[in-house]
Design a protein around this motif. Structure first.
Motif, PDB file in Angstrom:
ATOM      1  N   UNK A  93      -7.202  11.043 -10.850  1.00 52.39           N
ATOM      2  CA  UNK A  93      -7.900  10.487 -11.771  1.00 52.39           C
ATOM      3  C   UNK A  93      -7.261   9.408 -12.639  1.00 52.39           C
ATOM      4  N   UNK A  94      -6.138   9.069 -12.622  1.00 52.60           N
ATOM      5  CA  UNK A  94      -5.344   8.380 -13.481  1.00 52.60           C
ATOM      6  C   UNK A  94      -5.633   6.709 -13.016  1.00 52.60           C
ATOM      7  N   UNK A  95      -5.306   5.949 -14.062  1.00 50.65           N
ATOM      8  CA  UNK A  95      -5.610   4.671 -14.076  1.00 50.65           C
ATOM      9  C   UNK A  95      -4.718   4.035 -12.939  1.00 50.65           C
ATOM     10  N   UNK A  96      -3.439   4.794 -13.132  1.00 52.54           N
ATOM     11  CA  UNK A  96      -2.134   4.231 -12.147  1.00 52.54           C
ATOM     12  C   UNK A  96      -2.643   4.316 -10.755  1.00 52.54           C
ATOM     13  N   UNK A  97      -3.229   5.488 -10.395  1.00 52.22           N
ATOM     14  CA  UNK A  97      -3.666   5.764  -9.175  1.00 52.22           C
ATOM     15  C   UNK A  97      -4.741   4.653  -8.487  1.00 52.22           C
ATOM     16  N   UNK A  98      -5.646   4.570  -9.457  1.00 53.46           N
ATOM     17  CA  UNK A  98      -6.820   3.423  -9.157  1.00 53.46           C
ATOM     18  C   UNK A  98      -6.096   2.227  -9.046  1.00 53.46           C
ATOM     19  N   UNK A  99      -5.197   1.702  -9.769  1.00 49.48           N
ATOM     20  CA  UNK A  99      -4.657   0.481  -9.544  1.00 49.48           C
ATOM     21  C   UNK A  99      -3.913   0.457  -8.398  1.00 49.48           C
ATOM     22  N   UNK A 100      -3.227   1.466  -8.029  1.00 46.68           N
ATOM     23  CA  UNK A 100      -2.387   1.528  -6.697  1.00 46.68           C
ATOM     24  C   UNK A 100      -3.504   1.161  -5.395  1.00 46.68           C
ATOM     25  N   UNK A 101      -4.428   2.051  -5.585  1.00 46.94           N
ATOM     26  CA  UNK A 101      -5.567   1.734  -4.426  1.00 46.94           C
ATOM     27  C   UNK A 101      -5.789   0.377  -4.434  1.00 46.94           C
ATOM     28  N   UNK A 102      -6.302  -0.295  -5.355  1.00 46.73           N
ATOM     29  CA  UNK A 102      -6.764  -1.519  -5.473  1.00 46.73           C
ATOM     30  C   UNK A 102      -5.676  -2.478  -4.800  1.00 46.73           C
ATOM     31  N   UNK A 103      -4.405  -2.327  -5.284  1.00 50.33           N
ATOM     32  CA  UNK A 103      -3.364  -3.039  -5.000  1.00 50.33           C
ATOM     33  C   UNK A 103      -3.199  -2.973  -3.525  1.00 50.33           C
ATOM     34  N   UNK A 104      -3.277  -1.761  -2.945  1.00 50.17           N
ATOM     35  CA  UNK A 104      -3.061  -1.538  -1.463  1.00 50.17           C
ATOM     36  C   UNK A 104      -4.000  -2.282  -0.634  1.00 50.17           C
ATOM     37  N   UNK A 105      -5.185  -2.199  -1.155  1.00 54.07           N
ATOM     38  CA  UNK A 105      -6.486  -2.497  -0.396  1.00 54.07           C
ATOM     39  C   UNK A 105      -6.033  -4.306  -0.330  1.00 54.07           C
ATOM     40  N   UNK A 162       5.336   5.127 -10.133  1.00 52.19           N
ATOM     41  CA  UNK A 162       6.678   4.422 -10.057  1.00 52.19           C
ATOM     42  C   UNK A 162       7.382   4.698  -8.653  1.00 52.19           C
ATOM     43  N   UNK A 163       7.264   5.988  -8.181  1.00 54.86           N
ATOM     44  CA  UNK A 163       7.894   6.248  -6.863  1.00 54.86           C
ATOM     45  C   UNK A 163       6.971   5.406  -5.786  1.00 54.86           C
ATOM     46  N   UNK A 164       5.652   5.451  -6.069  1.00 51.49           N
ATOM     47  CA  UNK A 164       4.596   4.914  -5.069  1.00 51.49           C
ATOM     48  C   UNK A 164       4.697   3.390  -5.065  1.00 51.49           C
ATOM     49  N   UNK A 165       5.161   2.719  -6.253  1.00 52.79           N
ATOM     50  CA  UNK A 165       5.523   1.151  -6.273  1.00 52.79           C
ATOM     51  C   UNK A 165       6.454   0.884  -5.667  1.00 52.79           C
ATOM     52  N   UNK A 166       7.713   1.888  -5.462  1.00 50.61           N
ATOM     53  CA  UNK A 166       8.861   1.565  -4.766  1.00 50.61           C
ATOM     54  C   UNK A 166       8.617   1.702  -3.163  1.00 50.61           C
ATOM     55  N   UNK A 167       7.676   2.673  -2.903  1.00 50.75           N
ATOM     56  CA  UNK A 167       7.266   2.602  -1.571  1.00 50.75           C
ATOM     57  C   UNK A 167       6.526   1.597  -1.105  1.00 50.75           C
ATOM     58  N   UNK A 168       5.835   0.929  -1.920  1.00 57.72           N
ATOM     59  CA  UNK A 168       5.071  -0.362  -1.675  1.00 57.72           C
ATOM     60  C   UNK A 168       5.719  -1.601  -1.401  1.00 57.72           C
ATOM     61  N   UNK A 169       6.891  -1.706  -2.074  1.00 55.05           N
ATOM     62  CA  UNK A 169       7.745  -2.789  -1.792  1.00 55.05           C
ATOM     63  C   UNK A 169       8.480  -2.443  -0.607  1.00 55.05           C
ATOM     64  N   UNK A 170       8.912  -1.299  -0.040  1.00 60.70           N
ATOM     65  CA  UNK A 170       9.603  -1.244   1.193  1.00 60.70           C
ATOM     66  C   UNK A 170       8.432  -1.485   2.314  1.00 60.70           C
ATOM     67  N   UNK A 171       7.320  -0.781   2.202  1.00 61.50           N
ATOM     68  CA  UNK A 171       6.514  -0.548   3.279  1.00 61.50           C
ATOM     69  C   UNK A 171       5.053  -0.088   2.995  1.00 61.50           C
ATOM     70  N   UNK A 172       4.037  -0.920   3.158  1.00 60.75           N
ATOM     71  CA  UNK A 172       2.810  -0.664   2.732  1.00 60.75           C
ATOM     72  C   UNK A 172       2.329   0.698   3.419  1.00 60.75           C
TER      73      UNK A 172
END
Lengths: 303, 506
Positions: A244-256, A215-225
């Protein structure tokens, strides 16, 4: 109901009685002469208290909530005159509960009075609990999210002071969720990171830490990639299980996807995540906000 | 509804079919038999398509702009400015939500689906079920929804989420394959989530137990004082001497072990330190000695003359002002309290012992609070000696005969302490090191519970579980997410899944 009113009257009638006032001036001191002299005045006040409480209960049966709240309030004030703080606070809470169903603002006032007494007695845990009740009223009835946040924060502070970290975290997470909804991302990030680091060392709670970092990373994402990328690296270093978590993998994909401004890929990643564990409302909101930044820029390119 | 994410059109039809059934039920209830009203039921729209009307008049309106509207429901909307509910129609298009008032026909609400941050089912005034939509800080209330709230909620939520997950050109039928593996992962993911929640709840419950224990201790401490004051009140006021002499014959009736006659001065001395004594009445401080005994405290002046002896149960409270200064008080009704204020350089050694002996009565004042919380400087410096003192004390409690050779300590405190067995003492020593509140486990009556409660901080076991079998499984499951996390290996999935099944069959 009629019964309730007739019961309440004698209580009221006693108030102008001169005895009543004199009983109030001297606090009940054990083994003192004053005690004997004024005990009669005090018993009168006590009786009045009892009457008010009975009246309030009758009103409750009749579902006349605001009258019940009022009666409890009076009882609380009389208890205060009798110097029994504890009873007074309990009555204020009862009043608050009754008012909650009719007049939320008045309920908040009563609960605040109770909180004042409890903090004065040093009972912070229970004060914090009532702060949460107030916050919930603001949340559900009065829809004043800012005030709800303030009360949740106060509750968290009190809980922390009493070393009830689990309850404190619960409040803080509420604050963070609302702060993010109100676009106060910095605050949300701080809280999520703090809670995440607190829980990741606890054998029982470490399994939920990844959620907070996500969730913290998502908030960061909204502000700045870029910030999100840095934060992600930091979290992975701090908490290796996060990688290893799915959340982390999702974040990486989203960032990409965001980097390539590819809203298709973004949607695909979200869809895949959602097909395994359903996204809750908060996540949906945040992911939508991020998606909008992609689309917004995409539209700009088209024009 | 709509949990699998098929393409948009099929999904919509699915929802609407269900919707049709709903309104069928409603229609039947409202109009009696709808078939009687002219062959064709009014709520089936002529085109037989997506727009379903809920009453005759609504059907006509809807036909006009069928192309934009996905659905609309009659409901009422709370207008905040005039504080009233306005009847009208809530309509949904693929991208936005609109509300039109029935009377004036004006558009009161119109916002994009993507602006929604929360959709919730709530009740206004705790009675009327309503639906709230939080949009950029403003909350919209809709109530008296037809046919019912849940249907509207599900449809709105579905379209809102579809904003996020549907791709723009609606890749029809693309994402329909869902392998068995994925399904399993989904299930596991779900159960893992639940277990996480369970762990959270367990943790907070453990904390609540802790708080309860603390409260109980306070209550017990207060009861002790009350008990003593009551016995004092029972003794006649003309008795000129200390209440102790009067009380001894009466003492046989209380529930606990009878008080010892006069404990001999030769019993095991726990600690003797030089102190500066200030008595309540005179302000000049005198040097002296404080002796800690299992049965009480002795304060002597520099000539080893006994100034005062506190029996353990006579001490009403001990205030720790600073790590080096404490005051001990015995309360009396109707005459001044006996209180001594003691200052000593070696007090930090004595305080842990006092804390164990009088756990309920000791009170840390502001300056000493840092001392009470572990890890502050004075304790850190003296850490070893304190623990030595504490463990020495425990040793004394287990074998009261050892230190002084005479096994005289038969008074209450001592008897209580003897209940601590060898293993318990060992465990105590262990647990003491890692704990914030050593006092809880020190009380022998509640020691077991206290330790159990504390354990959830020290060991990975969840808080007290009545059935050890279940606990095993929970633990097994709690440990599995690590396997579940490294999603790719199917073997680990099945193992975890096996545990999962086991858990539920048990």
């Amino acid at each position: 109901m009629g019964n309730g009113i007739s019961l309440m009257e004698p209580g009221k009638a006693k108030i102008p009685n001169p005895n009543f006032g004199s009983g109030v001036v001297f606090p009940p001191g054990p083994a003192s002469g004053a005690f004997l002299l004024h005990s009669r005045g005090n018993t009168r006040v006590e009786e009045a208290c009892e009457m008010y409480t009975r009246a309030a209960n009758m009103f409750k049966i009749a579902k006349n909530w605001s009258a019940a709240g009022n009666a409890f309030c009076q009882a609380a004030k009389l208890h205060m005159q009798l110097q029994s703080k504890h009873d007074s606070a309990t009555s204020f809470v009862d009043a608050g509960n009754a008012y909650k169903k009719a007049d939320p603002q008045e309920a908040i006032n009563c609960l605040n009075a109770a909180i004042d007494i409890y903090t004065d007695m040093g009972r912070f845990t229970i004060a914090a609990k009532h702060h949460i009740t107030i916050a919930e009223i603001y949340e559900a009835e009065l829809v004043d999210i800012e005030k709800a946040i303030a009360h949740y924060e106060q509750a968290a502070d009190y809980y922390k002071g009493e070393e009830s970290n689990s309850s404190a975290n619960k409040c803080l997470l509420k604050v963070a969720a609302y702060a993010a909804q109100l676009e106060q991302y910095q605050k949300a990030i701080e809280i999520y990171e703090q809670v995440g680091t607190n829980t990741m060392d606890n054998p029982l709670l470490k399994y939920s830490a990844k959620e907070y970092f996500f969730k913290a990373a998502l908030c960061h994402f909204i502000v700045d990639e870029l910030n999100a990328k840095l934060a992600l690296e930091k979290y992975e270093e701090m908490f290796p299980a996060f990688t290893d978590s799915r959340e982390c993998k999702l974040l990486k994909k989203l960032l990409e996807a965001h980097e390539e401004q590819n809203s298709e890929a973004y949607t695909e990643a979200v869809k895949e995540f959602d097909s395994i564990s359903r996204l809750d409302q908060w996540l949906t909101t945040m992911l939508l906000r991020i998606k909008k930044t992609i689309q917004g820029e995409g539209d700009g390119d088209l024009k | 509804m709509g949990s699998s994410l098929g393409s948009l059109p099929t999904q919509t039809v699915g929802i609407l079919c269900e919707e049709e059934e709903n309104s069928w039920e409603k229609g039947r209830r409202r109009d009696g038999d709808p078939w009687k009203k002219g062959g064709i039921p009014a709520w089936v729209s002529p085109a037989g398509s997506k727009s379903i009307s809920l009453g005759e008049e609504a059907g006509k309106n809807e036909l006009m702009n069928e192309d934009i509207r996905i659905h609309s429901w009659p409901c009422s909307y709370y207008l905040d400015t005039s504080k009233q509910w306005i009847p009208g129609k809530l309509s949904l298009t693929p991208v936005s939500i609109k509300f039109t008032a029935d009377k004036t026909g004006e558009l009161l609400v119109d916002f994009h689906l993507s602006g929604i941050s929360e959709i919730k089912k709530e009740s206004s005034h705790l009675i009327f079920s309503s639906l709230t939509i939080l949009e950029k800080g403003t909350k919209h209330w809709f109530s008296s929804l037809h046919p019912n709230r849940n249907v509207v909620f599900n449809i709105l939520e579905h379209f809102w989420r579809e904003q996020l997950v549907s791709s723009q050109e609606a890749g029809a039928g693309a994402a329909l394959e869902s392998s068995k593996g994925k399904e399993l992962t989904g299930m596991l993911e779900g159960s893992q989530k639940r277990l996480e929640d369970t762990a959270k709840v367990l943790h907070s419950q453990g904390e609540q137990f802790d708080n309860i224990m603390r409260g109980l201790h306070k209550i017990e401490g207060d009861m002790d004082v009350a008990d003593r004051l009551l016995t004092e009140l029972e003794s006649p006021s003309w008795w000129p001497f200390s209440t102790k002499l009067w009380k001894t014959p009466l003492e046989s009736k209380p529930k606990e072990t009878p008080a010892a006659p006069d404990p001999k001065p030769q019993e095991g001395i726990l600690l003797r330190i030089p102190v500066i004594i200030t008595h309540r009445t005179d302000s000049n401080a005198k040097p002296g000695k404080l002796t800690l005994l299992p049965s009480g405290l002795e304060i002597k002046d520099c000539n080893s003359q006994l100034l005062h002896r506190f029996e353990s149960r006579e001490v009403d409270d001990i205030r720790v002002h600073t790590p080096y200064e404490i005051s001990i008080r015995q309360r009396f009704i109707g005459k001044p309290d006996t209180s001594y204020r003691l200052l000593a350089a070696r007090m930090p050694e004595a305080i842990p012992i006092l804390e164990m002996q009088f756990s309920k009565k000791i009170q840390f004042l502001e300056d000493a609070l840092g001392f009470a919380g572990a890890g502050k400087s004075p304790q850190a410096d003296l850490g070893t000696s304190i623990w030595q003192a504490a463990t020495g004390f425990l040793g004394a409690a287990v074998n009261p005969g050892l230190p002084a050779g005479s096994a005289e300590g038969t008074d209450k405190e001592q008897v209580q302490l003897q209940k601590i067995s060898q293993e318990e003492a060992k465990e105590l020593r262990q647990v003491n090191m890692g704990m914030r509140f050593p006092r809880i486990s020190q009380n022998s009556q509640n020691g077991q519970v206290g330790r159990d409660l504390q354990d959830h901080r020290v060991q990975p076991t969840p808080t007290p579980q009545p059935n050890p079998g279940t606990q095993c499984h929970i633990q097994a499951l709690l440990n599995t997410p690590r396997d579940g996390d490294s999603t790719t290996s199917p073997g680990s999935h099945f193992r975890t899944f096996f545990y999962f099944i086991l858990f539920f069959t048990l």
